[in-house]
Design a protein around this motif. Sequence first.
Motif, PDB file in Angstrom:
ATOM      1  N   HIS A 288       0.760  -1.248   0.144  1.00 35.92           N
ATOM      2  CA  HIS A 288      -0.056  -0.086  -0.139  1.00 35.92           C
ATOM      3  C   HIS A 288       0.950   1.509   0.068  1.00 35.92           C
ATOM      4  N   ILE A 289       1.910   1.267   0.746  1.00 38.19           N
ATOM      5  CA  ILE A 289       2.932   2.418   0.607  1.00 38.19           C
ATOM      6  C   ILE A 289       3.381   2.819  -0.730  1.00 38.19           C
ATOM      7  N   THR A 290       3.927   1.681  -1.521  1.00 36.07           N
ATOM      8  CA  THR A 290       4.273   1.771  -2.912  1.00 36.07           C
ATOM      9  C   THR A 290       3.100   2.308  -3.663  1.00 36.07           C
ATOM     10  N   SER A 291       1.911   1.801  -3.723  1.00 33.38           N
ATOM     11  CA  SER A 291       0.735   2.106  -4.386  1.00 33.38           C
ATOM     12  C   SER A 291       0.396   3.650  -4.078  1.00 33.38           C
ATOM     13  N   PHE A 292       0.356   4.071  -2.900  1.00 37.49           N
ATOM     14  CA  PHE A 292       0.037   5.276  -2.629  1.00 37.49           C
ATOM     15  C   PHE A 292       1.215   6.281  -3.030  1.00 37.49           C
ATOM     16  N   GLN A 293       2.431   5.896  -2.688  1.00 35.63           N
ATOM     17  CA  GLN A 293       3.277   6.620  -3.607  1.00 35.63           C
ATOM     18  C   GLN A 293       3.333   7.010  -5.048  1.00 35.63           C
ATOM     19  N   GLN A 294       2.857   6.068  -5.698  1.00 32.53           N
ATOM     20  CA  GLN A 294       2.713   6.095  -7.199  1.00 32.53           C
ATOM     21  C   GLN A 294       1.545   6.647  -7.632  1.00 32.53           C
ATOM     22  N   ALA A 303       0.302   3.452   9.841  1.00 32.37           N
ATOM     23  CA  ALA A 303       1.175   4.086  10.688  1.00 32.37           C
ATOM     24  C   ALA A 303       1.576   5.595  10.325  1.00 32.37           C
ATOM     25  N   SER A 304       1.795   6.365  11.284  1.00 32.18           N
ATOM     26  CA  SER A 304       2.032   7.671  11.055  1.00 32.18           C
ATOM     27  C   SER A 304       3.472   7.920  10.251  1.00 32.18           C
ATOM     28  N   VAL A 305       4.481   6.747  10.845  1.00 32.59           N
ATOM     29  CA  VAL A 305       5.767   7.051  10.243  1.00 32.59           C
ATOM     30  C   VAL A 305       5.981   6.980   8.792  1.00 32.59           C
ATOM     31  N   PHE A 306       5.007   6.625   8.086  1.00 27.58           N
ATOM     32  CA  PHE A 306       4.966   6.505   6.743  1.00 27.58           C
ATOM     33  C   PHE A 306       4.949   7.735   5.687  1.00 27.58           C
ATOM     34  N   ASN A 307       4.818   8.918   6.584  1.00 35.02           N
ATOM     35  CA  ASN A 307       4.902  10.337   6.018  1.00 35.02           C
ATOM     36  C   ASN A 307       5.938  10.382   5.110  1.00 35.02           C
ATOM     37  N   ASN A 308       7.220   9.956   5.673  1.00 36.12           N
ATOM     38  CA  ASN A 308       8.615  10.300   4.893  1.00 36.12           C
ATOM     39  C   ASN A 308       8.402   9.650   3.510  1.00 36.12           C
ATOM     40  N   ASN A 309       7.561   8.375   3.452  1.00 31.93           N
ATOM     41  CA  ASN A 309       7.647   7.666   2.084  1.00 31.93           C
ATOM     42  C   ASN A 309       6.856   8.889   1.045  1.00 31.93           C
ATOM     43  N   PHE A 310       5.949   9.442   1.447  1.00 33.57           N
ATOM     44  CA  PHE A 310       5.266  10.245   0.345  1.00 33.57           C
ATOM     45  C   PHE A 310       5.770  11.611   0.460  1.00 33.57           C
ATOM     46  N   SER A 311       6.761  12.162   1.048  1.00 31.81           N
ATOM     47  CA  SER A 311       7.137  13.433   1.035  1.00 31.81           C
ATOM     48  C   SER A 311       8.723  13.298   0.141  1.00 31.81           C
ATOM     49  N   ASP A 312       9.148  12.180   0.158  1.00 29.15           N
ATOM     50  CA  ASP A 312      10.572  12.102  -0.675  1.00 29.15           C
ATOM     51  C   ASP A 312      10.262  12.169  -2.125  1.00 29.15           C
ATOM     52  N   GLU A 314      12.169  11.884  -4.405  1.00 26.73           N
ATOM     53  CA  GLU A 314      12.863  10.803  -5.233  1.00 26.73           C
ATOM     54  C   GLU A 314      12.161   9.708  -5.303  1.00 26.73           C
ATOM     55  N   LEU A 315      11.206   9.201  -4.331  1.00 25.76           N
ATOM     56  CA  LEU A 315      10.283   8.061  -4.183  1.00 25.76           C
ATOM     57  C   LEU A 315       8.876   8.346  -4.559  1.00 25.76           C
ATOM     58  N   SER A 316       8.315   9.359  -4.462  1.00 26.68           N
ATOM     59  CA  SER A 316       6.664   9.703  -4.321  1.00 26.68           C
ATOM     60  C   SER A 316       6.593  10.555  -5.374  1.00 26.68           C
ATOM     61  N   LYS A 317       5.254  10.310  -6.040  1.00 26.14           N
ATOM     62  CA  LYS A 317       4.596  11.300  -7.258  1.00 26.14           C
ATOM     63  C   LYS A 317       3.651  12.146  -6.451  1.00 26.14           C
ATOM     64  N   THR A 378      13.414  13.833   6.371  1.00 22.52           N
ATOM     65  CA  THR A 378      12.335  12.644   5.933  1.00 22.52           C
ATOM     66  C   THR A 378      11.874  11.988   7.142  1.00 22.52           C
ATOM     67  N   PHE A 379      12.811  11.869   8.016  1.00 23.25           N
ATOM     68  CA  PHE A 379      12.355  10.901   9.484  1.00 23.25           C
ATOM     69  C   PHE A 379      11.751  11.990  10.549  1.00 23.25           C
ATOM     70  N   GLY A 380      10.450  11.901  10.784  1.00 26.32           N
ATOM     71  CA  GLY A 380       9.701  12.491  11.849  1.00 26.32           C
ATOM     72  C   GLY A 380       9.175  11.865  12.694  1.00 26.32           C
ATOM     73  N   ALA A 381       9.392  10.514  12.902  1.00 26.25           N
ATOM     74  CA  ALA A 381       9.019   9.749  13.940  1.00 26.25           C
ATOM     75  C   ALA A 381       9.780   9.761  15.226  1.00 26.25           C
ATOM     76  N   VAL A 382      10.027  10.846  15.834  1.00 22.84           N
ATOM     77  CA  VAL A 382      10.606  11.133  16.745  1.00 22.84           C
ATOM     78  C   VAL A 382       9.781  10.778  18.170  1.00 22.84           C
ATOM     79  N   VAL A 383      10.590  10.571  19.326  1.00 27.81           N
ATOM     80  CA  VAL A 383       9.767  10.248  20.620  1.00 27.81           C
ATOM     81  C   VAL A 383      10.022  11.211  21.678  1.00 27.81           C
ATOM     82  N   HIS A 384      10.439  12.430  21.345  1.00 27.39           N
ATOM     83  CA  HIS A 384      10.457  13.425  22.233  1.00 27.39           C
ATOM     84  C   HIS A 384       9.758  14.563  22.084  1.00 27.39           C
ATOM     85  N   GLN A 385       8.928  14.973  23.241  1.00 25.86           N
ATOM     86  CA  GLN A 385       7.971  16.199  23.027  1.00 25.86           C
ATOM     87  C   GLN A 385       8.508  17.457  22.372  1.00 25.86           C
TER      88      GLN A 385
END
Length: 469
Positions: A288-294, A303-312, A314-317, A378-385
Amino acid sequence: MKPKKLIAILAALSMVSGLLLSVGCSSGTESSSSGSAPASGSVSATGEASGDADKPYAGTTIHVLLNTHEYYDIADTYIPEFEEATGIDVVMEHVERVSLATKQEMELGAHTGAYDIMLIDPSKATRYYEAGWVEPLGEWIASEDPAITDPDFDINDYISAYTDLLTVDGNLCGLPAVGETTMLFYRKDLFEQAGIDKVPETWDEVEQACIKLKALDVDAIGLRARAGEGLNCYIWPSFLYAYGGSYVDENGYPVLNSPEAVAATQKFADMINNYGPVGGSDMTHAEHITSFQQGNLAMFYDASVFNNNFSDPELSKVTDVWMAAPAPMGSNGQGASAAATHALMLVKDSKNKEAAWQFMQWYTGKDLQRRVALDSKTFGAVVHQSVMDDPEYLEIFGGHNWVESFHKSLERMRPDYRLVSYAEWPYIGDRIGRAIQDTITGIGTAQENMDALNEELTQFFIENGYVKQ
């Protein structure tokens, strides 16, 4: 059979399995160590070298075993700085999750002490704690000795939803390194084309949006369907709670064949079969990540962490048209989102606990997290407020409604979203996942599958002391 007895049996079985699979595991392993020479000074949790301080752990080598993840890929590049400042040599080993689970339980069950730090997540915390494999962190955090715990170390800056999930009987079992919740990703351009004026807030509204999006001849939504406690059973609970169901009753007996749970399971199956991609009945988040990217998928709940896949770019349309929304709820306001974290645990049998604890503070600390986020962009899944509140962080990750959706979804998290407080949750979750996927693929009806599941789990829960007799 009580939980601890079952844990011992499973650990023994895991050792045998691990031995049989050891060749395969080693082939999927990546190891690295900079081997840098000791230098003067010590390192704080903020990553600052103190030039003139003694280095009490210089010459110590620690061994770290973790899964593969983008955070580690980036954070590992800074390890030479830690080694130079402390004189501690770090041997870092990353293994993909399936092989890692076998490898860790083989090592932990045999009490080899070969690794000082290992991965822990909420699905394993109770199991590892009850087995005596994890060193509780309370006394380490409370230490006033600056050679043990950095005076600037602040456990309260870690997002509490993550530390809560890693706490068993009041004992914190790990330091979070990566965190996530679940949210709805969607394409604003396709919403406009389909005439969807309001972002869905309930699962019924999501289905109405799916109907309109299908008219555009696109796959409307992606949901994990493949069986597994970390696959379909990571998404399905949002439906379970939204439709008024629960795992157990007030006495701890499973109620997964209740009208509400059956309706939730049927709705989950219908969404996948009616509005998902062809072959969606066995898909995971990866497809689904690939399908959404394309640009081939209109909505994706995961999961919220996949935002980086869609913002890059070089990977995302879809870099300019994707948006995020909080986890949908039930029409009556009920519902839940997930929360999960990858964390570092201090191994009980470690022979280098003090040096390992220095690394854990640094590797999961707010300074390194901020550097990883700002440097990678691209990595936003931090654990510190404090990092999430940082203006520079928000400048990079504040778009697409992602940060707002993250916080709202995390507020909807339930600690019993998955029964991770049960030591046997991995088995329980996998068994639930099979019943769900059978329903999706038409192997029995939702009622038949949930009846069989509930009967089996009732006996299992009685045997393992999870019910009030």
